[in-house]
Design a protein around this motif. Structure first.
Motif, mmCIF file in Angstrom:
data_model
loop_
_atom_site.group_PDB
_atom_site.id
_atom_site.type_symbol
_atom_site.label_atom_id
_atom_site.label_comp_id
_atom_site.label_asym_id
_atom_site.label_seq_id
_atom_site.Cartn_x
_atom_site.Cartn_y
_atom_site.Cartn_z
ATOM 1 N N ALA A 1 7.827 -2.110 1.758
ATOM 2 C CA ALA A 1 7.379 -1.448 1.006
ATOM 3 C C ALA A 1 8.958 -1.006 -0.013
ATOM 4 O O ALA A 1 8.868 -1.272 -1.684
ATOM 5 N N LEU B 1 -0.086 7.340 6.006
ATOM 6 C CA LEU B 1 -0.296 5.678 6.583
ATOM 7 C C LEU B 1 0.882 5.478 7.478
ATOM 8 O O LEU B 1 0.946 5.024 8.447
ATOM 9 N N ASP C 1 0.399 10.326 1.154
ATOM 10 C CA ASP C 1 -0.592 9.470 1.273
ATOM 11 C C ASP C 1 0.599 9.221 1.806
ATOM 12 O O ASP C 1 -0.025 7.541 3.253
ATOM 13 N N SER C 2 0.997 8.274 1.349
ATOM 14 C CA SER C 2 2.118 6.926 2.476
ATOM 15 C C SER C 2 2.557 7.629 2.680
ATOM 16 O O SER C 2 2.524 6.654 4.051
ATOM 17 N N PRO D 1 3.077 9.732 -2.565
ATOM 18 C CA PRO D 1 4.217 10.137 -1.813
ATOM 19 C C PRO D 1 3.076 10.724 -0.269
ATOM 20 O O PRO D 1 3.628 10.256 1.018
ATOM 21 N N GLN E 1 0.533 -0.990 -0.038
ATOM 22 C CA GLN E 1 -0.082 -0.041 -0.203
ATOM 23 C C GLN E 1 0.822 1.536 0.319
ATOM 24 O O GLN E 1 0.681 2.314 -0.375
ATOM 25 N N ILE E 2 1.704 1.000 0.719
ATOM 26 C CA ILE E 2 2.431 2.140 1.147
ATOM 27 C C ILE E 2 3.720 2.418 -1.137
ATOM 28 O O ILE E 2 3.322 4.037 -0.646
ATOM 29 N N ASN E 3 3.776 1.655 -1.363
ATOM 30 C CA ASN E 3 4.222 2.322 -2.669
ATOM 31 C C ASN E 3 3.097 2.565 -3.924
ATOM 32 O O ASN E 3 3.509 2.897 -5.014
ATOM 33 N N GLN E 4 1.694 1.771 -3.607
ATOM 34 C CA GLN E 4 0.857 2.065 -4.921
ATOM 35 C C GLN E 4 0.053 3.403 -4.072
ATOM 36 O O GLN E 4 -0.291 4.034 -5.433
ATOM 37 N N LEU E 5 -0.062 3.898 -3.435
ATOM 38 C CA LEU E 5 -0.583 5.511 -2.528
ATOM 39 C C LEU E 5 0.689 6.068 -3.120
ATOM 40 O O LEU E 5 1.698 6.381 -3.463
ATOM 41 N N LYS F 1 8.892 -2.564 -3.955
ATOM 42 C CA LYS F 1 9.220 -1.773 -5.231
ATOM 43 C C LYS F 1 10.738 -2.622 -6.118
ATOM 44 O O LYS F 1 10.845 -1.857 -7.376
#
Length: 191
Positions: free
Chosen positions: A65, A49, A45-46, A43, A37-41, A69
């Motif tokens: 993450a 999170l 929002d990550s 920056p 999720q950190i990778n998909q949001l 990646k």
């Protein structure tokens, strides 16, 4: 020390075998998913999170993450378990440097760590962060250089980012240094 590092690398490589064979714990899925999720949001929002939602222990999701990646084509579960396995291997190297052969061999052959070091749980990451903190703090108190003091401060941050219970480890190097005061010349006497 070179033989210790070679032994740890070999044991860590053996631990990579059948990483996907053990059943998945619910926490494992969560920590791996948080890394995904950190990778998909975006920056911002990550960051939100990690800092606001997962603020009590963000280190493992951030490590996951980074690994997800770097290795997007490997199975995510294997990648996240490999992150913890490698982190635990680093902890074993630190333990060899702190406690010598007996401590390192105990760590490598201990069935408890052999099982936990192959799961996506915070405890192996916390163990490595604790060992890194203790090693850096003792070295900083023994030699007193700015670089070692910065490293001790950085390892303190990693310890607290690994899991909040790491705060219980903070007094250990100071107590050890007070007990072995002659080995730590940079400790100032308290009147």
């Amino acid at each position: 020390m070179r033989w210790a590092v070679i032994l740890v690398v070999l044991v860590t490589l053996v631990r990579f075998i059948n990483l996907l064979k053990t059943p998945v714990f619910g926490d494992e899925g969560l920590y791996c998913y948080l890394g995904y999720q950190i990778n998909q949001l975006p920056p911002q929002d990550s960051f939100n999170l990690v800092v606001n939602f997962w603020k009590d222990a963000p280190l493992l999701p951030v490590l996951n993450a980074a690994a997800l990646k770097l290795f997007p084509h490997l199975p995510p579960l294997w990648t996240c378990r490999a992150v913890v396995t490698v982190t635990a291997g680093l902890g074993a190297v630190i333990l060899f440097s702190l406690g010598g052969w007996w401590a390192g061999l105990f760590y490598l052959l201990n069935p408890f760590s052999f099982f936990l070091d192959r799961t996506i749980l915070m405890e192996p990451v916390l163990n490595t962060a604790m060992l890194a903190f203790i090693a850096a703090a003792l070295a900083a108190m023994k030699r007193g250089t700015k670089l070692l003091l910065i490293l001790a401060a950085f390892s303190t941050g990693l310890l607290l980012a690994a899991k909040q219970t790491g705060v219980l480890v903070l007094p250990i190097p100071l107590v050890w240094a007070l007990l072995k005061r002659r080995q730590f010349p940079y400790l100032k006497p308290v009147n």
